[in-house]
Design a protein around this motif. Structure first.
Motif, PDB file in Angstrom:
ATOM      1  N   LYS A  26       0.928  -1.146   0.080  1.00 31.04           N
ATOM      2  CA  LYS A  26      -0.146   0.104   0.051  1.00 31.04           C
ATOM      3  C   LYS A  26       0.876   1.179  -0.099  1.00 31.04           C
ATOM      4  O   LYS A  26       0.586   2.381  -0.443  1.00 31.04           O
ATOM      5  CB  LYS A  26      -0.991  -0.079   1.311  1.00 31.04           C
ATOM      6  CG  LYS A  26      -1.858  -1.205   1.089  1.00 31.04           C
ATOM      7  CD  LYS A  26      -2.802  -1.155   2.274  1.00 31.04           C
ATOM      8  CE  LYS A  26      -3.800  -2.223   2.245  1.00 31.04           C
ATOM      9  NZ  LYS A  26      -4.557  -2.425   3.675  1.00 31.04           N
ATOM     10  N   TYR A  27       2.051   1.277   0.765  1.00 32.21           N
ATOM     11  CA  TYR A  27       2.880   2.362   0.824  1.00 32.21           C
ATOM     12  C   TYR A  27       3.477   2.738  -0.815  1.00 32.21           C
ATOM     13  O   TYR A  27       3.907   3.846  -0.996  1.00 32.21           O
ATOM     14  CB  TYR A  27       4.185   2.055   1.559  1.00 32.21           C
ATOM     15  CG  TYR A  27       3.770   1.593   2.944  1.00 32.21           C
ATOM     16  CD1 TYR A  27       2.701   2.135   3.619  1.00 32.21           C
ATOM     17  CD2 TYR A  27       4.696   0.801   3.723  1.00 32.21           C
ATOM     18  CE1 TYR A  27       2.483   1.651   4.791  1.00 32.21           C
ATOM     19  CE2 TYR A  27       4.527   0.459   4.743  1.00 32.21           C
ATOM     20  CZ  TYR A  27       3.285   0.767   5.474  1.00 32.21           C
ATOM     21  OH  TYR A  27       3.048   0.471   6.890  1.00 32.21           O
ATOM     22  N   PHE A  28       3.315   1.756  -1.775  1.00 30.43           N
ATOM     23  CA  PHE A  28       3.643   2.005  -3.201  1.00 30.43           C
ATOM     24  C   PHE A  28       2.734   2.387  -4.009  1.00 30.43           C
ATOM     25  O   PHE A  28       2.842   2.496  -5.062  1.00 30.43           O
ATOM     26  CB  PHE A  28       4.502   0.818  -3.645  1.00 30.43           C
ATOM     27  CG  PHE A  28       5.855   0.510  -2.832  1.00 30.43           C
ATOM     28  CD1 PHE A  28       7.071   1.063  -3.261  1.00 30.43           C
ATOM     29  CD2 PHE A  28       5.713  -0.320  -1.752  1.00 30.43           C
ATOM     30  CE1 PHE A  28       8.069   0.748  -2.743  1.00 30.43           C
ATOM     31  CE2 PHE A  28       7.001  -0.525  -0.991  1.00 30.43           C
ATOM     32  CZ  PHE A  28       7.974  -0.027  -1.596  1.00 30.43           C
ATOM     33  N   GLU A  29       1.248   2.500  -3.522  1.00 25.59           N
ATOM     34  CA  GLU A  29       0.197   2.902  -4.316  1.00 25.59           C
ATOM     35  C   GLU A  29       0.414   4.281  -4.975  1.00 25.59           C
ATOM     36  O   GLU A  29       0.830   5.103  -4.536  1.00 25.59           O
ATOM     37  CB  GLU A  29      -1.133   2.805  -3.588  1.00 25.59           C
ATOM     38  CG  GLU A  29      -1.626   1.329  -3.337  1.00 25.59           C
ATOM     39  CD  GLU A  29      -2.864   1.381  -2.551  1.00 25.59           C
ATOM     40  OE1 GLU A  29      -3.339   2.424  -2.178  1.00 25.59           O
ATOM     41  OE2 GLU A  29      -3.197   0.365  -2.348  1.00 25.59           O
ATOM     42  N   GLY A  30       0.008   4.483  -6.530  1.00 19.68           N
ATOM     43  CA  GLY A  30       0.252   5.552  -7.092  1.00 19.68           C
ATOM     44  C   GLY A  30       1.638   5.533  -7.653  1.00 19.68           C
ATOM     45  O   GLY A  30       2.364   6.645  -7.751  1.00 19.68           O
TER      46      GLY A  30
END
Lengths: 146, 205
Positions: B133-137
């Motif tokens: 999730k920390y890498f979303e986008g």
């Protein structure tokens, strides 16, 4: 020596241009306790005759090798060991540690699990960067994220 | 399982072990076999500059020497920056917390990659799904990677694919680009002079 690449754009305009690798200078160096510079030097440990393979050829078995080392320092060449080395040339040698003039090359391809996949003749990759036909861009641009 | 590293994105921290991605284990590998005229396998050696002395692979060593070519004990050496100031030892990434900085896709293109690691979350408190999730986008992170305590760490970029997180380590290169800061010179069409004086009669030479 500069290396060249023959490049062309999508309109067919070409030029031979120099290309080179990018070097990044080190940030840190090692010095003596009094701050003097040092450098790394390649030195010779021993000749082929003084290696395990060379001693086995001369003395045939471990016992005789051990004896020769104890009596005559057969594993060291006092004239050569420790000599500074500059350029050396890669050669192929046979089981008698003699240079081989005529060699055959083949490639053995292994699978990721280490099993042998195939044996094949060495693939020769033909240089294409400085040929008569320049390396040509097709003009297509790709988004960096792709 | 390998010892985990603690990463900090600035907002959250997480632990993950890293496993080196071995190219040979992904794609396989090729060995070159050299044989002589009798079909016997050849060894590689080196010929010294005297033209007669043959040495085998592994028959050389690297020594640190001073300006007079006297060997210097490596334990006595000290690391300094190029200006002569004492170098500061960068701790291993396994000691303390590794701070991740926001990065850009350009950083990835500028990185000369020497090793690839895959993050492993087995037996750890945080799950891979949470960290993804920390890498979303399409986020990237940069940090200095130091496997062992050293004076010069490696540059690293952390990025995620759909299902996995990877670290690419190497060195960040900077490029200088040429650009058209001045107006290009306009070139007139080549003049097609028909002045007879311009024509040379080569037969007169």
């Amino acid at each position: 020596m500069s290396r060249y690449i023959n490049l062309a754009d999508e309109k067919g305009r070409n030029a031979e241009v120099i290309f080179s690798g990018i070097t990044k200078k080190p940030l840190v160096k090692m010095v003596t306790p009094d701050g003097k510079d040092t450098h790394t030097q390649r030195v010779l440990k021993g000749k082929a005759e003084n290696s395990c393979e060379g001693l086995m050829l001369q003395f045939k078995d471990d016992e005789h090798i051990a004896e020769a080392i104890i009596k005559n320092d057969a594993d060291i060449d006092l004239e050569m060991t420790g000599r500074f080395l500059e350029e050396t040339n890669k050669i192929y040698i046979d089981k008698h540690l003699k240079p081989v003039n005529k060699i055959s090359k083949k490639e053995i391809v292994y699978n990721p699990d280490g099993t042998q996949k195939e044996e094949r003749a060495v693939k020769e990759t033909i240089a294409n960067i400085l040929s008569e036909n320049p390396v040509k861009s097709n003009g297509k641009l790709f988004a960096k994220k792709r | 399982m390998a010892k985990p590293i603690t990463f900090n994105t600035g907002e959250k921290s997480f632990q993950a072990a890293i496993n080196k991605v071995d190219r040979d284990k992904v794609y396989g590998y090729i060995e070159e076999s050299i044989t002589d005229a009798n079909g016997e396998i050849c060894l590689t050696g080196n010929l010294l500059d005297d033209g007669s002395t043959i040495i085998l692979s592994g028959s050389t060593a690297l020594k640190t020497v001073d300006e007079n070519n006297n060997e210097v004990d490596k334990k006595s050496l000290k690391a300094v920056y190029m200006d002569g100031k004492d170098a500061i030892l960068i701790p291993s990434s396994y000691e303390g917390e590794v701070k991740l900085e926001a990065a850009h896709a350009d950083d990835l293109y500028n990185l000369e990659v020497t090793a690839v690691y895959q993050l492993d979350f087995e037996n750890l408190s945080v799950s891979k799904t949470d960290v993804l999730k920390y890498f979303e986008g399409e986020k990237y992170y940069r940090f200095v990677f130091n496997y062992r305590a050293d004076y010069e760490g490696a540059d690293a970029v952390m990025l995620a694919t759909e299902n996995d997180i990877f670290i690419l380590t190497g060195r960040m290169l900077s490029f200088e680009y040429l650009e058209n800061k001045t107006k290009p010179i306009s070139i007139d069409e080549e003049s097609t002079s028909t002045n007879e004086d311009d024509n040379m009669d080569f037969g007169m030479l």
